[in-house]
Design a protein around this motif. Structure first.
Motif, PDB file in Angstrom:
ATOM      1  N   ALA D 103       0.830  -1.209   0.000  1.00  0.00           N
ATOM      2  CA  ALA D 103       0.000   0.000   0.000  1.00  0.00           C
ATOM      3  C   ALA D 103       0.861   1.254   0.000  1.00  0.00           C
ATOM      4  CB  ALA D 103      -0.931  -0.011   1.212  1.00  0.00           C
ATOM      5  N   ALA D 104       1.938   1.234   0.796  1.00  0.00           N
ATOM      6  CA  ALA D 104       2.825   2.399   0.862  1.00  0.00           C
ATOM      7  C   ALA D 104       3.523   2.620  -0.472  1.00  0.00           C
ATOM      8  CB  ALA D 104       3.850   2.217   1.978  1.00  0.00           C
ATOM      9  N   ALA D 105       3.993   1.535  -1.085  1.00  0.00           N
ATOM     10  CA  ALA D 105       4.679   1.667  -2.376  1.00  0.00           C
ATOM     11  C   ALA D 105       3.728   2.231  -3.428  1.00  0.00           C
ATOM     12  CB  ALA D 105       5.217   0.308  -2.818  1.00  0.00           C
ATOM     13  N   ALA D 106       2.481   1.754  -3.415  1.00  0.00           N
ATOM     14  CA  ALA D 106       1.498   2.246  -4.395  1.00  0.00           C
ATOM     15  C   ALA D 106       1.208   3.722  -4.167  1.00  0.00           C
ATOM     16  CB  ALA D 106       0.207   1.426  -4.286  1.00  0.00           C
ATOM     17  N   LYS D 107       1.149   4.135  -2.893  1.00  0.00           N
ATOM     18  CA  LYS D 107       0.825   5.534  -2.617  1.00  0.00           C
ATOM     19  C   LYS D 107       1.965   6.466  -2.994  1.00  0.00           C
ATOM     20  CE  LYS D 107      -1.695   8.887  -1.652  1.00  0.00           C
ATOM     21  NZ  LYS D 107      -2.438   9.326  -0.506  1.00  0.00           N
ATOM     22  N   ILE D 108       3.212   6.037  -2.738  1.00  0.00           N
ATOM     23  CA  ILE D 108       4.349   6.870  -3.144  1.00  0.00           C
ATOM     24  C   ILE D 108       4.361   7.039  -4.654  1.00  0.00           C
ATOM     25  CG2 ILE D 108       6.841   7.024  -3.304  1.00  0.00           C
ATOM     26  CD1 ILE D 108       7.141   5.814  -0.658  1.00  0.00           C
ATOM     27  N   ALA D 109       4.158   5.940  -5.353  1.00  0.00           N
ATOM     28  CA  ALA D 109       4.152   6.011  -6.818  1.00  0.00           C
ATOM     29  C   ALA D 109       3.058   6.961  -7.300  1.00  0.00           C
ATOM     30  CB  ALA D 109       3.967   4.609  -7.410  1.00  0.00           C
ATOM     31  N   ALA D 110       1.896   6.901  -6.653  1.00  0.00           N
ATOM     32  CA  ALA D 110       0.796   7.798  -7.027  1.00  0.00           C
ATOM     33  C   ALA D 110       1.171   9.254  -6.769  1.00  0.00           C
ATOM     34  CB  ALA D 110      -0.471   7.418  -6.256  1.00  0.00           C
ATOM     35  N   ASN D 111       1.832   9.509  -5.632  1.00  0.00           N
ATOM     36  CA  ASN D 111       2.248  10.884  -5.318  1.00  0.00           C
ATOM     37  C   ASN D 111       3.276  11.395  -6.321  1.00  0.00           C
ATOM     38  OD1 ASN D 111       0.595  11.180  -3.110  1.00  0.00           O
ATOM     39  ND2 ASN D 111       2.163  10.672  -1.600  1.00  0.00           N
ATOM     40  N   GLU D 112       4.162  10.486  -6.740  1.00  0.00           N
ATOM     41  CA  GLU D 112       5.189  10.912  -7.700  1.00  0.00           C
ATOM     42  C   GLU D 112       4.567  11.292  -9.041  1.00  0.00           C
ATOM     43  OE1 GLU D 112       8.976   8.487  -5.762  1.00  0.00           O
ATOM     44  OE2 GLU D 112       7.797   7.531  -7.340  1.00  0.00           O
ATOM     45  N   ARG D 113       3.499  10.579  -9.396  1.00  0.00           N
ATOM     46  CA  ARG D 113       2.801  10.947 -10.634  1.00  0.00           C
ATOM     47  C   ARG D 113       2.002  12.239 -10.463  1.00  0.00           C
ATOM     48  NH1 ARG D 113       1.743   5.449 -10.529  1.00  0.00           N
ATOM     49  NH2 ARG D 113      -0.324   5.820  -9.657  1.00  0.00           N
ATOM     50  N   LYS D 114       1.414  12.395  -9.284  1.00  0.00           N
ATOM     51  CA  LYS D 114       0.513  13.534  -9.046  1.00  0.00           C
ATOM     52  C   LYS D 114       1.264  14.854  -8.916  1.00  0.00           C
ATOM     53  CE  LYS D 114      -3.302  14.789  -5.894  1.00  0.00           C
ATOM     54  NZ  LYS D 114      -3.954  14.371  -4.619  1.00  0.00           N
ATOM     55  N   TYR D 115       2.470  14.783  -8.359  1.00  0.00           N
ATOM     56  CA  TYR D 115       3.260  15.996  -8.142  1.00  0.00           C
ATOM     57  C   TYR D 115       4.610  15.851  -8.841  1.00  0.00           C
ATOM     58  CZ  TYR D 115      -0.167  16.441  -4.386  1.00  0.00           C
ATOM     59  OH  TYR D 115      -1.338  16.515  -3.672  1.00  0.00           O
ATOM     60  N   PRO D 116       4.636  16.009 -10.166  1.00  0.00           N
ATOM     61  CA  PRO D 116       5.912  15.834 -10.885  1.00  0.00           C
ATOM     62  C   PRO D 116       6.932  16.858 -10.381  1.00  0.00           C
ATOM     63  CG  PRO D 116       4.034  16.024 -12.401  1.00  0.00           C
ATOM     64  CD  PRO D 116       3.548  16.403 -11.054  1.00  0.00           C
ATOM     65  N   ALA D 117       8.123  16.379 -10.048  1.00  0.00           N
ATOM     66  CA  ALA D 117       9.120  17.248  -9.420  1.00  0.00           C
ATOM     67  C   ALA D 117       9.431  18.466 -10.277  1.00  0.00           C
ATOM     68  CB  ALA D 117      10.399  16.445  -9.141  1.00  0.00           C
ATOM     69  N   ASP D 118       9.522  18.266 -11.618  1.00  0.00           N
ATOM     70  CA  ASP D 118       9.919  19.392 -12.461  1.00  0.00           C
ATOM     71  C   ASP D 118       8.819  20.447 -12.572  1.00  0.00           C
ATOM     72  OD1 ASP D 118       8.272  17.711 -13.827  1.00  0.00           O
ATOM     73  OD2 ASP D 118       9.366  17.813 -15.717  1.00  0.00           O
ATOM     74  N   GLN D 119       7.608  20.078 -12.192  1.00  0.00           N
ATOM     75  CA  GLN D 119       6.525  21.062 -12.289  1.00  0.00           C
ATOM     76  C   GLN D 119       6.215  21.736 -10.958  1.00  0.00           C
ATOM     77  OE1 GLN D 119       2.959  19.611 -14.258  1.00  0.00           O
ATOM     78  NE2 GLN D 119       4.171  18.435 -15.714  1.00  0.00           N
ATOM     79  N   VAL D 120       6.414  21.036  -9.871  1.00  0.00           N
ATOM     80  CA  VAL D 120       6.007  21.624  -8.593  1.00  0.00           C
ATOM     81  C   VAL D 120       7.169  22.231  -7.821  1.00  0.00           C
ATOM     82  CG1 VAL D 120       4.091  19.995  -8.382  1.00  0.00           C
ATOM     83  CG2 VAL D 120       6.230  19.526  -7.197  1.00  0.00           C
ATOM     84  N   ARG D 121       8.401  21.931  -8.249  1.00  0.00           N
ATOM     85  CA  ARG D 121       9.566  22.441  -7.509  1.00  0.00           C
ATOM     86  C   ARG D 121       9.463  23.962  -7.334  1.00  0.00           C
ATOM     87  NH1 ARG D 121      14.876  22.351  -6.041  1.00  0.00           N
ATOM     88  NH2 ARG D 121      15.183  20.109  -6.203  1.00  0.00           N
ATOM     89  N   GLY D 122       9.589  24.390  -6.128  1.00  0.00           N
ATOM     90  CA  GLY D 122       9.603  25.820  -5.850  1.00  0.00           C
ATOM     91  C   GLY D 122       8.227  26.448  -5.875  1.00  0.00           C
ATOM     92  N   SER D 123       7.249  25.732  -6.409  1.00  0.00           N
ATOM     93  CA  SER D 123       5.933  26.366  -6.511  1.00  0.00           C
ATOM     94  C   SER D 123       5.058  26.004  -5.316  1.00  0.00           C
ATOM     95  CB  SER D 123       5.215  25.911  -7.779  1.00  0.00           C
ATOM     96  OG  SER D 123       4.640  24.633  -7.583  1.00  0.00           O
ATOM     97  N   ALA D 124       5.444  24.944  -4.622  1.00  0.00           N
ATOM     98  CA  ALA D 124       4.664  24.551  -3.453  1.00  0.00           C
ATOM     99  C   ALA D 124       3.211  24.315  -3.786  1.00  0.00           C
ATOM    100  CB  ALA D 124       4.795  25.575  -2.333  1.00  0.00           C
ATOM    101  N   ARG D 125       2.931  23.874  -5.012  1.00  0.00           N
ATOM    102  CA  ARG D 125       1.593  23.385  -5.275  1.00  0.00           C
ATOM    103  C   ARG D 125       1.316  22.296  -4.249  1.00  0.00           C
ATOM    104  NH1 ARG D 125      -0.896  19.670  -8.953  1.00  0.00           N
ATOM    105  NH2 ARG D 125       1.005  19.193 -10.105  1.00  0.00           N
TER     106      ARG D 125
END
Lengths: 129, 129, 129, 129
Positions: D103-125
């Protein structure tokens, strides 16, 4: 219309002005829907903390200063969460036969004895344990 | 002193009879101790859920039926926890400039519209999602 | 493709098999997004309880028996909430420099000493305080 | 006894090194005390949030900066609360037949898709909703 002689308007029935009125209205609300069976104290205490968390969620990533200056739409949402907590609190007290006002008055008096103003002022006892 | 002929005591000033009086008393309490700086909305929402959990703790291992029939000493402790939740709720609403009574009245009215008694009676909609 | 002779696939990098791997992955996740500044222990402990409430919400109106037999879609949602709690727990321990496994092992050992099986069996001490 | 030449002690059997071992040990602990009947998922989810609140209580009046620099005795108490949350989390997942690691692995993977690092970096979306 003559404001001086007209009788005052009746209080709007949907605006309870004290916790007793709120309690009565919630009692009617549950009875009319046959929902008393869900409202065991255990379940109501659970529902209360779920609402307390929805309230807290609005503040979780804010700084303390930000939490003092909520934008209007957030403030409106927070008001609704505060109401949810109050409704479950009143309902739970009712189901347990506890007088919320008396309990609150007793607790304030206890706090006043426990933290005498002249001794704790400026020292932040309680907060720096 | 003659208990039979003395006039009845004045109502204790420490027994507020509505939320507005409670709010004023909590405001004085915090001011007299210089504790406003700890009372950011973020901190108060946190303190509120901590008290909600102390309330819930009394019920955590009980069955629903047991929760409807608390022994007297447990009930007294629960009353104190209910009071703690109410005090933080009133204090938080005050710090945010939110009228708790108005918010509660608006939420009840919204619930009455959302769950019409003639449609949900016996069906436990909301509870069987 | 020849299943008998092909090398086994490498373990998927996205499936950490222990809390240490989870901790590392969450550390990278926060760093890549510049989110460390939001992750103070105070904020993470707040986020954790918000997730714990989302978990609890699934059970709030269920009987205990119903909670033992969740429908599959509820169980899938509950699994996600369990994951959220674990992720914040691991992240919080990391920010505080606390070894979760060591803390858990110490607490189990303490519980085993506090509630000796031969003395509490059948008596439900702890549960009937 | 010669501390210098004696072989090192075997690892204590009571120190589980992963969540699976923790789960087994908690299962044995409850069975040996006949406590399974208290451990409905509803009750365990309740116990979990009560522990999450005891954890949060340590931080409620601290500033975020203070929460990053706990005194040693507070840190030790916080470690125990983290352990309590983990133990109930593992026990609850076990009672529901949920694989926490998956469950934890699935949730991390989902978060990584939901908040792409190159798009949210510095923006604190996410944090500035």
């Amino acid at each position: 219309m003559n404001a001086a002689t007209d009788p005052p308007p009746a209080p709007a029935p949907e605006a309870p002005h004290d916790l007793d009125a709120l309690r009565e209205r919630l009692r009617d609300f549950a009875a009319a829907r046959d929902w008393e069976r869900f409202h065991s104290p255990k379940n109501l205490a659970t529902a209360l903390i779920v609402e307390a968390a929805e309230l807290l969620e609005h503040f979780q990533w804010l700084t303390e200063d930000e939490s003092r200056a909520l934008p209007p739409e957030t403030k409106a949402e927070v008001a609704t969460e505060l109401a949810d907590v109050l409704l479950y609190l009143v309902r739970l007290a009712d189901q347990l036969g506890i007088d919320l006002h008396a309990a609150a008055a007793a607790k304030i008096a206890a706090n006043e004895r426990k933290y005498p103003a002249d001794q704790v002022r400026g020292s932040a006892r309680k907060y720096n344990r």
